[in-house]
Design an enzyme around this catalytic site. Structure first.
Site, PDB file in Angstrom:
ATOM      1  N   ASP A   1      31.909  60.056  42.238  1.00 30.75           N
ATOM      2  CA  ASP A   1      31.803  60.715  40.930  1.00 30.75           C
ATOM      3  C   ASP A   1      32.985  61.651  40.703  1.00 30.75           C
ATOM      4  OD1 ASP A   1      29.407  59.400  40.660  1.00 30.75           O
ATOM      5  OD2 ASP A   1      28.212  61.086  41.375  1.00 30.75           O
TER       6      ASP A   1
ATOM      7  N   GLY B   1      48.004  38.012  31.182  1.00 29.78           N
ATOM      8  CA  GLY B   1      46.664  38.584  31.146  1.00 29.78           C
ATOM      9  C   GLY B   1      46.146  38.895  32.529  1.00 29.78           C
ATOM     10  N   PRO B   2      45.039  39.622  32.605  1.00 28.55           N
ATOM     11  CA  PRO B   2      44.449  39.968  33.904  1.00 28.55           C
ATOM     12  C   PRO B   2      44.018  38.728  34.668  1.00 28.55           C
ATOM     13  CG  PRO B   2      43.494  41.276  32.119  1.00 28.55           C
ATOM     14  CD  PRO B   2      44.291  40.189  31.475  1.00 28.55           C
TER      15      PRO B   2
ATOM     16  N   THR C   1      45.314  29.632  33.802  1.00 27.54           N
ATOM     17  CA  THR C   1      45.525  28.318  34.413  1.00 27.54           C
ATOM     18  C   THR C   1      44.604  27.274  33.792  1.00 27.54           C
ATOM     19  OG1 THR C   1      46.082  29.449  36.480  1.00 27.54           O
ATOM     20  CG2 THR C   1      45.621  27.102  36.616  1.00 27.54           C
TER      21      THR C   1
ATOM     22  N   GLU D   1      20.566  60.409  41.460  1.00 24.16           N
ATOM     23  CA  GLU D   1      20.580  59.314  40.479  1.00 24.16           C
ATOM     24  C   GLU D   1      19.756  59.665  39.243  1.00 24.16           C
ATOM     25  OE1 GLU D   1      22.610  56.978  40.833  1.00 24.16           O
ATOM     26  OE2 GLU D   1      23.144  57.410  42.910  1.00 24.16           O
TER      27      GLU D   1
END
Length: 663
Positions: free
Chosen positions: A535, A237-238, A244, A461
């Site tokens: 963007d 997994g990531p 752990t 924005e």
């Protein structure tokens, strides 16, 4: 009245007890040798002059003379002469002086000395006994063997240091234990306090691992039906998803010896050390069977073999992997030892390591979803002092894509931020500011921005916010700010939907909302700036993925040029030059279509866009409520917005009921 016993030893006020050291013995021996050399002869021997010797000779005070090594003479006096000499030479500062001193006389030439004695014997009728003797000095003998003694002492010293392991200190202190395993053992003497209750979310992974723990605790439940113990489980997994932590919970729940180490602990500069440590690890685990071995970051030694033609360290890593493969499923591996490993790079692991019989189960530990984040927040919020406005459901909605480690960091950051402001409790605002701090970076309030640049940023924005509000599949807006954070001059925060699959319309709406910032600059100022770099990077990646990976382009067709094995194509492309040109054209066409679409949407709502930008210039930070005042309620409600509305309605209903009860 109680009396203390007289013979009771007094306690040491400092609590210090000297420890015995073997070096004290060596120091004492050296001190004795030096003392004997410098003081031994001086205590019993007294040197006399030639005149004194002749006086003793004439007075017949000498009983016998010993010529030692033909070098000097030891003169022994008669009893009467000894008493007289002792009384004359008595030294109160040397009480240990022998009562019968031995006089020494350096005669120079032996032949002349013998002639002098012979002449005096005949002249004075003396009865002196003259003898030649050979004596060996102890210190001279030790001095002769001193080089060999020093070499032997140094050899013993370094051998003890090298074989002393950790007590020897440093890398050289472990030269003879370098092939031993570095695994840390957790058993009944040293237990882990983490249990499955402390692991929030990960229900599927916990169920898989729980079965392994149950097998070790009560194997008869499974072996009665003919089942066999699984060899290993691989947690994939990531980073930060709790692999752990899940292994720690296994150590706390298992009740059997648990060996924990990292994949890098097998790697060493010496040849053959990795394989030796693997053998030693499994030997220790077999002696304490049933037991569990946990190898964190196993990709350090488990990479696929034969991918690199270079020799040296790569060969040593492959030898370590070969030994691990043999220990996990080879001849004579019928002991109850289970291997649990964790990695976030399962694509680079060797196929032989992944096959059934070695790692029978591959447990994918994914990023937590909304419900799992809710449970993780509850775990990390327990020790915190929270305000009344903090809602776990809202925090879980505001943190899509956060791992368990990210959520723990968020809670800690919120506590630090509230303490920095001098608050007595952590409020909801502190958590939102912490999200901004983690995602966007540190706020830079003192950054110098001109009024013209600030206006450009505000309309940029505001363009993002307006387009996302008008598009059906765009992520709902949370807040917009023009306060610089990190490397960005402004930001718009959204609440993306947690989708398992993404449709074409959804990706196009997201691209349109992303390009709306540059479109707003074009509409208002009739010019564009470099502020849309991030963007453009985002929409270019999205468009390329749509065309070359997901097969969402009609002209390119249902083709993908994605390799899930992780092996890149190198210097060659999996398609022709004509296809490459077609892909580039499709990417450019997709981006341009969404840019024109964004211009159309913002042109139709130019007055509202301007009002929103002016409010943003005034407040610097605006929220969802400000957009509702300007644009009205959003026509397209997402699932998270529907859930938020239901919660709000429930709160309002509860407040109304409480007010009715009070009245």
């Amino acid at each position: 009245m109680n009396k203390e016993p007289k013979n009771q030893p007094k306690p040491n006020p400092n609590g210090f007890k000297p420890k015995f050291n073997s070096y004290w013995i060596y120091a004492a021996i050296i001190a004795v040798i030096i003392s004997f050399n410098f003081f031994g002869n001086n205590i019993t021997n007294t040197d006399i002059s030639r005149n004194k010797f002749e006086d003793l000779l004439r007075s017949n005070s000498i009983e016998n003379i010993l010529i030692v090594n033909n070098d000097y003479a030891e003169i022994h006096l008669t009893e009467e002469a000894q008493k007289e000499f002792t009384s004359q030479s008595k030294d109160e500062s040397l009480p240990w002086v022998n009562a019968k001193p031995v006089l020494t006389y350096n005669f120079g030439s032996l032949e002349n000395f013998e002639n002098v004695i012979k002449e005096n014997k005949e002249k004075y009728n003396l009865s002196i006994d003259l003898k030649n003797v050979n004596k060996t000095d102890l210190f001279d003998s030790i001095l002769g063997f001193l080089p060999f003694i020093l070499i032997l002492g140094l050899w013993i010293f370094f051998m003890r240091r090298m074989s002393g392991g950790a007590a020897g200190g440093g890398a050289g202190g472990q030269i003879f234990s370098i092939g031993k395993s570095k695994a840390k053992l957790f058993d009944e003497n040293q237990k882990v306090k983490v249990s499955f209750k402390d692991v929030a979310g990960l229900e599927g992974a916990k169920e898989e691992v729980q079965e392994i723990v149950d097998f070790l605790k009560s194997p008869e439940k499974y072996t009665n039906l003919g089942g066999k113990i699984p060899k290993g489980a691989l947690l994939v997994g990531p980073p930060g998803t709790g692999k752990t932590l899940l292994a720690k919970a296994v150590a706390g729940e298992a009740g059997v010896p648990f060996f924990s180490l990292s994949g890098s602990d097998f790697v060493e500069m010496f040849v053959g050390v990795g394989a030796s440590r693997v053998r030693d690890l499994f030997k220790q685990a077999a002696q304490k069977s049933p037991s569990i071995i946990f190898i964190d970051e196993i990709d350090a030694i488990g990479r696929a073999r034969g991918k690199n033609n270079m020799t040296g360290g790569n060969d040593e890593r492959e030898n370590t992997l070969n030994q691990l493969l043999t220990e996990m499923d080879g001849f004579g591996t019928d002991v109850n030892v289970i291997v649990i490993a964790a990695t976030n790079r399962a694509d680079v692991l060797d196929k032989a390591l992944m096959r059934a019989g070695r790692f029978d189960r591959q447990i994918y530990v994914d990023l937590p979803d909304l419900n799992e984040r809710n449970a993780i927040f509850k775990v990390h919020l327990k020790p915190l002092k929270l305000g009344n406005d903090v809602k776990v459901d809202f925090l879980a909605q505001q943190t899509p894509g956060f791992s368990g480690a990210d959520i723990a960091n968020l809670c800690n950051e919120a506590a630090l931020m509230a303490a920095r402001k001098g608050k007595e409790a952590i409020e909801n605002e502190d958590f939102l500011d912490s999200v901004d701090r983690i995602v966007g970076g540190l706020e830079k309030k003192n950054k110098i921005i001109s009024a013209k640049e600030k206006k450009t940023i505000a309309f940029h924005e505001a363009g993002h916010a307006t387009a996302s509000w008008m598009l059906e599949h765009a992520a709902p807006l949370v807040k917009v700010t023009i306060v610089p954070r990190g490397q960005s001059l402004g930001a718009a925060w959204y609440l993306p939907e947690e989708r398992m699959i993404v449709q074409t319309e959804q990706m196009l709406d997201e691209m349109c909302a992303t390009l709306a910032g540059r479109a707003a600059e074009k509409i208002i100022f009739d010019r564009i700036s470099t502020g849309a770099l991030s963007d453009l990077e985002k929409v270019t990646k999205q468009a390329r993925a749509m065309v070359s990976i997901y097969g969402l382009s009609e002209k390119v067709g249902n083709l993908t040029y994605y390799d899930s094995s992780g092996q890149e194509y190198g210097f060659t492309k999996p398609y022709s030059e004509n296809t490459a040109q077609l892909i580039d054209e499709e990417i450019s066409l997709l981006i341009e279509q969404q840019y024109q679409r964004a211009i159309q949407i913002l042109t139709e709502n130019k007055d509202k866009l301007t009002e929103l930008a002016e409010r943003l210039l005034e407040k610097e930070v605006i929220f969802k409520d400000d957009l509702i005042k300007i644009f009205g309620q959003r026509a397209f409600l997402s699932e998270s917005e529907v859930l938020e509305k239901k919660l709000k309605d429930q709160e309002e209903t509860t407040e109304e009921n409480n007010s009715e009860v009070k009245s």
